[in-house]
Design an enzyme around this catalytic site. Structure first.
Site, PDB file in Angstrom:
ATOM      1  N   GLU A  44     -23.828   6.236  42.030  1.00 41.29           N
ATOM      2  CA  GLU A  44     -23.442   6.884  40.784  1.00 41.29           C
ATOM      3  C   GLU A  44     -24.659   7.082  39.894  1.00 41.29           C
ATOM      4  OE1 GLU A  44     -19.501   5.889  38.581  1.00 41.29           O
ATOM      5  OE2 GLU A  44     -21.076   4.765  37.582  1.00 41.29           O
ATOM      6  N   TYR A  63     -22.534  13.807  35.039  1.00 43.08           N
ATOM      7  CA  TYR A  63     -22.135  12.683  35.891  1.00 43.08           C
ATOM      8  C   TYR A  63     -22.234  13.163  37.331  1.00 43.08           C
ATOM      9  CZ  TYR A  63     -19.278   9.276  38.340  1.00 43.08           C
ATOM     10  OH  TYR A  63     -18.837   8.330  39.229  1.00 43.08           O
TER      11      TYR A  63
END
Ligand code: GDP
Ligand code: MN
Length: 411
Positions: free
Chosen positions: A223, A133
């Site tokens: 993101e 991530y």
């Protein structure tokens, strides 16, 4: 609007840190990937299609198998909802495209009705070794852009944060120095196992470029989940999410072009047009209130009376007759609304203006639900008189508690 946006997510049970960073224009994955790609963040090659009969042709230009067929909607959680399919033949690309396009996709973030899929991205599938991530937001506490990195990629970051907070690594970026290679080192050398040098170099490049993308586009969120490493040691952004701070739209004209109004609730779009602060919720009591605080309090009182609000609508202090009238039309346009509560504390917005606005809307649209009114403040007598002399039927409540009781009795 910041408050309101946060409230929406709070209501939906998914309030998280990121929503406090402001109200944002969302980009689609394919749009964000184009920006990434130009900024030196590697992404899989792909093609956007809008009709299933374009799917077969796309497999001739995008290398595969495997191919990945991905629904382009603003909500996340598409993988688990069936909106991301990894397939092994061009025939299956067509089958997947047909099954996804034009239909609503329900994910954890869409609500039960889902969101209609108008476009899909067909991409080359990659051989994933590890999933990370990588994200960037503005951290309110330190007031600095903050890189968030985790080796628990591919999962919802909120869950990782709740269950295994140790796996979430952060680096604040001092705006004077910018992102430093040393900071990338801080993040990458905490991985277990530490990746080989070529992968480390790839991760460092992506981190440096994410910061550039974040600044150049006035993002409130960037993101990549997952950022993957492949079995041949490449680093690729397999997913992409970007939201742009609304306050910067005046200088982000090119990004404004990327807005997709189809993703928005039609009633919310109408409210936006008239400068009304409106959010659709799941209950059955329509509410028209002036002031965000009073609107919040009104929703609380509706709830404690045993009913639930169908919307948040703050018409604001400076609302004129037309805005009131449009606000009322929007409430009445929601088929789930079974009763309407008007709760106005007249200050700058005078009660007579409110009353005229309500009547104007009532003239255009027949009102099929009970109305409960609680007015107080500037020109309250005149406002009440206007309503009483009309042929509208409504209940007048003496205070907020009584108003909520009345409204709850109607449903
Ligand atoms: P989201 O569910 O909306 O976040 O959509 P993602 O773009 O993150 O896709 C969901 C999942 O599909 C990812 O976490 C990956 O595990 C998987 N996935 C996406 N692209 C590929 C690919 O090229 N190859 C493989 N093997 N899996 C993929
Ligand atoms: Mn994802």
């Amino acid at each position: 609007m910041i408050l309101a946006e946060a409230f929406r997510h709070f209501q939906a049970g998914r309030l998280s840190l990121r929503y406090w960073s402001g109200y944002n224009m969302k980009l689609h994955e394919y749009q964000a990937k184009e920006i990434f790609s130009k900024a030196g963040i590697p992404t899989p090659k792909g093609q956007l299609i809008t009709a299933a009969n374009q799917a077969n042709k796309a497999t001739q230009t995008v290398s595969g198998p495997p191919w990945v067929v991905k629904a382009q909607i603003h909500a996340g959680g598409r993988g688990k909802g069936g909106g991301v399919k990894v397939v092994q033949s061009s025939y299956d690309v067509v089958v997947a495209a047909e099954s996804i396009l034009g239909k609503p996709l329900v994910t954890k973030q869409t609500g039960d009705d889902g969101v209609k899929v108008n476009q899909i991205l067909i991409e080359e599938g990659v051989d994933i070794d590890r999933e990370f991530y990588l994200g960037m937001v503005v951290d309110r506490a330190t007031r600095m852009p903050t890189m968030i990195f985790s080796q628990a990629g591919g999962m919802e970051i909120e869950e990782v944060a709740a269950n295994t907070p140790d796996l979430i690594l952060k680096e604040h970026v001092n705006p004077i120095t910018g992102w430093l290679p040393m900071q990338a080192g801080n993040l990458i050398f905490k991985l277990d196992p530490v990746p080989p040098p070529s992968v480390r170099k790839g991760l460092m490049t992506v981190m440096a470029n994410i910061y550039k993308v974040f600044l150049a586009n006035d993002c409130s969120l960037v993101e990549i989940n997952p950022l993957v490493t492949t079995t041949d040691e490449k680093v690729l952004a397999v997913d992409a999410k970007m939201t742009i701070d609304d306050n910067a739209m005046y200088r982000q004209k090119a990004l404004a072009e990327l807005d997709d109004p189809r993703e928005k609730d039609p009633l919310e779009l109408k409210a936006e047009k008239y400068g009304l602060n409106y959010i659709r919720l799941d209950g059955s009591i329509g509410a028209m209130v002036n002031g965000a605080g009073l609107a919040m309090a009104t929703m609380d009182v509706i709830k404690s009376a045993g009913a639930s609000p169908a919307n948040f609508l703050d018409v604001g202090g400076g609302a004129n007759e037309e805005m009131i009238s449009k606000g009322f039309e929007i409430i009445l346009g929601d088929r789930r609304v079974k009763a309407v509560l008007i709760n106005i504390f007249g200050g700058i917005l005078r009660c007579d203006v409110l009353a005229r606005g309500v009547l104007a809307a009532a003239e255009k649209k027949s009102i099929r639900v009970p109305l409960i009114v609680r007015l107080e403040g500037t020109n309250v007598d005149e406002g009440r008189k206007i309503l009483q002399n009309s042929n509208l039927k409504f209940f007048v409540a003496k205070d907020l508690a009584e108003a909520a009781e009345l409204v709850a009795q109607q449903v």
